[in-house]
Enzyme design. Structure first.
Site, PDB file in Angstrom:
ATOM      1  N   GLU A 181       0.841  -1.205   0.000  1.00 44.99           N
ATOM      2  CA  GLU A 181       0.000   0.000   0.000  1.00 44.99           C
ATOM      3  C   GLU A 181       0.874   1.252   0.000  1.00 44.99           C
ATOM      4  O   GLU A 181       1.861   1.321   0.726  1.00 44.99           O
ATOM      5  CB  GLU A 181      -0.909  -0.027   1.239  1.00 44.99           C
ATOM      6  CG  GLU A 181      -1.854   1.144   1.331  1.00 44.99           C
ATOM      7  CD  GLU A 181      -2.645   1.364   0.049  1.00 44.99           C
ATOM      8  OE1 GLU A 181      -3.317   0.425  -0.424  1.00 44.99           O
ATOM      9  OE2 GLU A 181      -2.575   2.472  -0.504  1.00 44.99           O
ATOM     10  N   PHE A 182       0.463   2.242  -0.806  1.00 43.85           N
ATOM     11  CA  PHE A 182       1.270   3.461  -0.929  1.00 43.85           C
ATOM     12  C   PHE A 182       0.536   4.711  -0.443  1.00 43.85           C
ATOM     13  O   PHE A 182       0.973   5.821  -0.696  1.00 43.85           O
ATOM     14  CB  PHE A 182       1.713   3.650  -2.385  1.00 43.85           C
ATOM     15  CG  PHE A 182       2.662   2.575  -2.856  1.00 43.85           C
ATOM     16  CD1 PHE A 182       4.034   2.724  -2.694  1.00 43.85           C
ATOM     17  CD2 PHE A 182       2.183   1.403  -3.424  1.00 43.85           C
ATOM     18  CE1 PHE A 182       4.913   1.727  -3.101  1.00 43.85           C
ATOM     19  CE2 PHE A 182       3.065   0.392  -3.835  1.00 43.85           C
ATOM     20  CZ  PHE A 182       4.431   0.567  -3.676  1.00 43.85           C
TER      21      PHE A 182
ATOM     22  N   ASN B 161       9.854   3.949  -0.090  1.00 47.17           N
ATOM     23  CA  ASN B 161      10.009   4.697   1.163  1.00 47.17           C
ATOM     24  C   ASN B 161      11.467   5.089   1.406  1.00 47.17           C
ATOM     25  O   ASN B 161      11.756   6.194   1.870  1.00 47.17           O
ATOM     26  CB  ASN B 161       9.474   3.889   2.347  1.00 47.17           C
ATOM     27  CG  ASN B 161       7.963   4.046   2.487  1.00 47.17           C
ATOM     28  OD1 ASN B 161       7.343   4.783   1.727  1.00 47.17           O
ATOM     29  ND2 ASN B 161       7.379   3.352   3.444  1.00 47.17           N
TER      30      ASN B 161
ATOM     31  N   GLY C   7       9.740  11.299   9.969  1.00 50.95           N
ATOM     32  CA  GLY C   7       9.263  10.472  11.090  1.00 50.95           C
ATOM     33  C   GLY C   7       8.070   9.676  10.632  1.00 50.95           C
ATOM     34  O   GLY C   7       7.940   9.369   9.447  1.00 50.95           O
TER      35      GLY C   7
ATOM     36  N   CYS D 126       6.157   4.840   9.126  1.00 48.54           N
ATOM     37  CA  CYS D 126       6.703   4.060   8.002  1.00 48.54           C
ATOM     38  C   CYS D 126       8.180   4.315   7.709  1.00 48.54           C
ATOM     39  O   CYS D 126       8.977   3.376   7.750  1.00 48.54           O
ATOM     40  CB  CYS D 126       5.870   4.310   6.750  1.00 48.54           C
ATOM     41  SG  CYS D 126       4.215   3.604   6.885  1.00 48.54           S
TER      42      CYS D 126
HETATM   43  N1  NAD Z   1       0.213   3.988   8.029  1.00 44.92           N
HETATM   44  C1  NAD Z   1       0.612   4.216   6.781  1.00 44.92           C
HETATM   45  O1  NAD Z   1       0.661   5.338   6.311  1.00 44.92           O
HETATM   46  C2  NAD Z   1       1.005   3.055   5.889  1.00 44.92           C
HETATM   47  C3  NAD Z   1       1.091   3.250   4.520  1.00 44.92           C
HETATM   48  C4  NAD Z   1       1.440   2.187   3.704  1.00 44.92           C
HETATM   49  C5  NAD Z   1       1.732   0.952   4.267  1.00 44.92           C
HETATM   50  N2  NAD Z   1       1.666   0.793   5.613  1.00 44.92           N
HETATM   51  C6  NAD Z   1       1.958  -0.538   6.162  1.00 44.92           C
HETATM   52  O2  NAD Z   1       0.705  -1.154   6.454  1.00 44.92           O
HETATM   53  C7  NAD Z   1       0.827  -1.962   7.619  1.00 44.92           C
HETATM   54  C8  NAD Z   1      -0.196  -1.529   8.650  1.00 44.92           C
HETATM   55  O3  NAD Z   1       0.110  -0.209   9.034  1.00 44.92           O
HETATM   56  P1  NAD Z   1      -0.920   0.677   9.890  1.00 44.92           P
HETATM   57  O4  NAD Z   1      -0.331   2.032   9.973  1.00 44.92           O
HETATM   58  O5  NAD Z   1      -2.283   0.501   9.349  1.00 44.92           O
HETATM   59  O6  NAD Z   1      -0.798  -0.061  11.309  1.00 44.92           O
HETATM   60  P2  NAD Z   1      -1.739   0.123  12.560  1.00 44.92           P
HETATM   61  O7  NAD Z   1      -0.901  -0.143  13.738  1.00 44.92           O
HETATM   62  O8  NAD Z   1      -2.492   1.405  12.475  1.00 44.92           O
HETATM   63  O9  NAD Z   1      -2.811  -1.046  12.392  1.00 44.92           O
HETATM   64  C9  NAD Z   1      -2.499  -2.397  12.534  1.00 44.92           C
HETATM   65  C10 NAD Z   1      -3.703  -3.088  13.135  1.00 44.92           C
HETATM   66  O10 NAD Z   1      -3.468  -4.483  13.153  1.00 44.92           O
HETATM   67  C11 NAD Z   1      -4.108  -5.002  14.319  1.00 44.92           C
HETATM   68  N3  NAD Z   1      -3.583  -6.317  14.657  1.00 44.92           N
HETATM   69  C12 NAD Z   1      -2.390  -6.645  15.208  1.00 44.92           C
HETATM   70  N4  NAD Z   1      -2.317  -7.978  15.398  1.00 44.92           N
HETATM   71  C13 NAD Z   1      -3.483  -8.506  14.954  1.00 44.92           C
HETATM   72  C14 NAD Z   1      -4.004  -9.822  14.903  1.00 44.92           C
HETATM   73  N5  NAD Z   1      -3.301 -10.872  15.327  1.00 44.92           N
HETATM   74  N6  NAD Z   1      -5.232  -9.989  14.395  1.00 44.92           N
HETATM   75  C15 NAD Z   1      -5.942  -8.936  13.949  1.00 44.92           C
HETATM   76  N7  NAD Z   1      -5.524  -7.661  13.992  1.00 44.92           N
HETATM   77  C16 NAD Z   1      -4.292  -7.455  14.480  1.00 44.92           C
HETATM   78  C17 NAD Z   1      -3.812  -3.947  15.378  1.00 44.92           C
HETATM   79  O11 NAD Z   1      -4.683  -4.046  16.472  1.00 44.92           O
HETATM   80  C18 NAD Z   1      -3.989  -2.665  14.576  1.00 44.92           C
HETATM   81  O12 NAD Z   1      -5.301  -2.176  14.669  1.00 44.92           O
HETATM   82  C19 NAD Z   1       2.268  -1.835   8.086  1.00 44.92           C
HETATM   83  O13 NAD Z   1       3.026  -2.885   7.555  1.00 44.92           O
HETATM   84  C20 NAD Z   1       2.700  -0.523   7.475  1.00 44.92           C
HETATM   85  O14 NAD Z   1       4.091  -0.468   7.253  1.00 44.92           O
HETATM   86  C21 NAD Z   1       1.295   1.811   6.440  1.00 44.92           C
END
Ligand code: NAD
Length: 444
Positions: free
Chosen positions: A145-146, A205, A254, A257
């Site tokens: 995801e981007f 990234n 910061g 990611c």
């Molecule tokens: N935040 C961003 O801007 C962004 C953008 C692109 C990619 N990503 C990637 O996407 C992924 C998720 O990032 P995020 O920011 O959404 O994280 P986040 O921490 O906001 O959300 C992750 C969720 O997963 C849940 N979780 C953890 N263990 C679990 C389990 N066993 N069963 C069910 N749910 C579970 C957590 O409770 C949490 O709600 C990461 O790998 C991140 O690098 C993030």
């Protein structure tokens, strides 16, 4: 299509709500019961523009539901997205414990039939294959995801690109069909190998983080020679091959990611006896950026920071989000607290949710940007929120005990008339003569 999302954080919730808005039936699952309770009431547990309305309207149309039950989301879904967090672990590799936990539970549920399992989290190369082996399941794909926090809904509906990493042609076709409504604008669809898809997210990234660190290092050179970073950047960025994006100097990158993905890519390189030396250097520059900023503040006060009242504008790692994960603002405030300064911080949204950063227990949270400045010995600008751009600076000056601004985002660099009566320090510009008596060598 029937879609299941496992992990309903920033990425999972945006993904679920946007797929629902395109006539799919989506069940979002998360292990955090309080989060699911909140979402079932149509309340978003974090701040993201447009998301609340999107979630509420799709709940109302029965296209979006929430659960804590993994078996029920599996039962529902033809396509299962995994979007759990992959933060940095203690040794700074990607912490895969959430993903491992999910896969163990899926293995326990048993045969997945022809359900497509899609890895949306940012994961080390090879993870999707590993999952395929663990589950003895061929219908897997990597779909990094981007989206950008603060513009996440916009980015999901109008992406620059969609990456589908799949070896199985039927999986690739299913995902291309699901994403077809999102490809109506200028988006490019990349159908690549699973490993290329996984690596492309880290590569993107890392490139952006490297550009920011390059800008910050160049800003030091500008300061040392008395050149203006803004002028140098304008010239440099006008080259079509370079462009202006991600070349701003400041207190560094910061968020949830860039820092952890930089750690991860460096770690992943070492695991195969390679080196991402440019990434390692960029990381060092980024860490140093905080130290240099704090050094400059410390250096301004002949008698140290102890008991100084420091106003901070901005805690989120960037505007448009309440996310304070690895925010440079938090790192700076920690250093100030270590030196026994009193920190009074304002942010338009970062304090809105109870799950805010633990630092809130050690600082005073101001209800307005002006309130933060009452009796302040210094004002630090950490996040470039729009509301900080056009403040009544004469009013701010009159409220402060000592009118000095350390502008970590160069918000007021061009507003010299608003800064009458202030000592003003920004980044990458010649240090003003009236302030130069305080300047000394900064950490290298
Ligand atoms: N935040 C961003 O801007 C962004 C953008 C692109 C990619 N990503 C990637 O996407 C992924 C998720 O990032 P995020 O920011 O959404 O994280 P986040 O921490 O906001 O959300 C992750 C969720 O997963 C849940 N979780 C953890 N263990 C679990 C389990 N066993 N069963 C069910 N749910 C579970 C957590 O409770 C949490 O709600 C990461 O790998 C991140 O690098 C993030």
């Amino acid at each position: 299509m029937n879609i299941g999302i496992i992990g309903t954080g920033y990425v999972g919730l945006v993904t679920g709500a946007c797929f629902a808005a395109k006539d799919n039936t989506v069940v979002c699952m998360d292990s955090a019961t309080d989060k699911i309770d909140t979402l079932q009431r149509g309340v978003i547990p974090f701040s993201e523009p447009e998301l609340a309305t999107l979630v509420q309207s799709n709940i109302a149309q029965n296209r979006l539901t929430f659960t804590t039950s993994l078996p029920s989301v599996v039962r529902h879904a033809e396509i299962l997205f995994i979007a759990a967090g992959t933060p940095a672990s203690l040794d700074r590799a990607a912490d895969m414990s959430s993903i491992d936990n999910i896969i163990a539970q899926l293995a326990h549920i048993g045969d997945m039939g022809q359900k497509v399992i899609v890895m949306k989290s940012t994961v080390p190369m090879g993870t999707t294959y590993k999952i395929s082996q663990q589950l003895r399941h061929d219908y897997v794909a990597s779909n990094p995801e981007f989206l950008r926090e603060g513009r996440a809904v916009h980015d999901f509906f109008a992406p620059d690109r969609i990456v589908i990493g799949a070896d199985n042609p039927s999986v690739a076709t299913t995902l291309a069909r699901l994403y077809a409504p999102f490809l109506e604008g200028d988006a490019q669809l990349f159908q690549v190998s699973i490993l290329s898809a996984e690596l492309s997210k880290y590569a993107a990234n890392a490139m952006l983080a490297v550009r920011i660190s390059f800008a910050n290092e160049l800003a030091h050179l500008c300061e040392a020679y008395g050149a203006s970073f803004a002028e140098v950047k304008a010239v440099m960025g006008s080259d079509m091959r370079i462009g202006h994006q991600f070349l701003s100097c400041g207190i560094g990158y910061g968020g949830s990611c860039f820092p952890k993905d930089m750690h991860a890519i460096i770690h992943l390189a070492r695991a195969v006896e390679q080196e991402m030396s440019i990434c390692s250097a960029a990381q060092r520059v980024n860490d140093r950026q905080i130290d240099r900023f704090v050094h400059r503040i410390r250096n301004y006060f002949a008698d140290g920071l102890k008991n100084k009242r420091i106003a901070v504008w901005g805690v989120a790692f960037k505007p448009g989000t309440d996310d304070t994960r690895s925010s440079p603002s938090v790192a700076i405030m920690r250093q100030l607290l270590d030196e026994k300064a009193m920190v009074v911080a304002h942010d338009p949204v970062a304090f809105a949710h109870s799950s805010g950063d633990p630092i809130t227990q050690h600082i005073t949270v101001a209800t307005s940007a002006y309130d933060a400045c009452v009796d302040a010995d210094a004002l630090l600008i950490h996040t470039e929120w729009d509301e900080y751009r056009d403040m009544d600076m004469a009013r701010v000056r009159n409220m402060m005990r000592r009118p000095v601004i350390f502008d970590g985002r160069n918000l007021y660099r061009e507003k010299s008339t608003a800064l009458d009566g202030f000592d003003y320090f920004c980044i990458g510009e010649p240090i003003a003569a009236e302030c130069s008596h305080t300047a000394s060598r900064e950490p290298t």
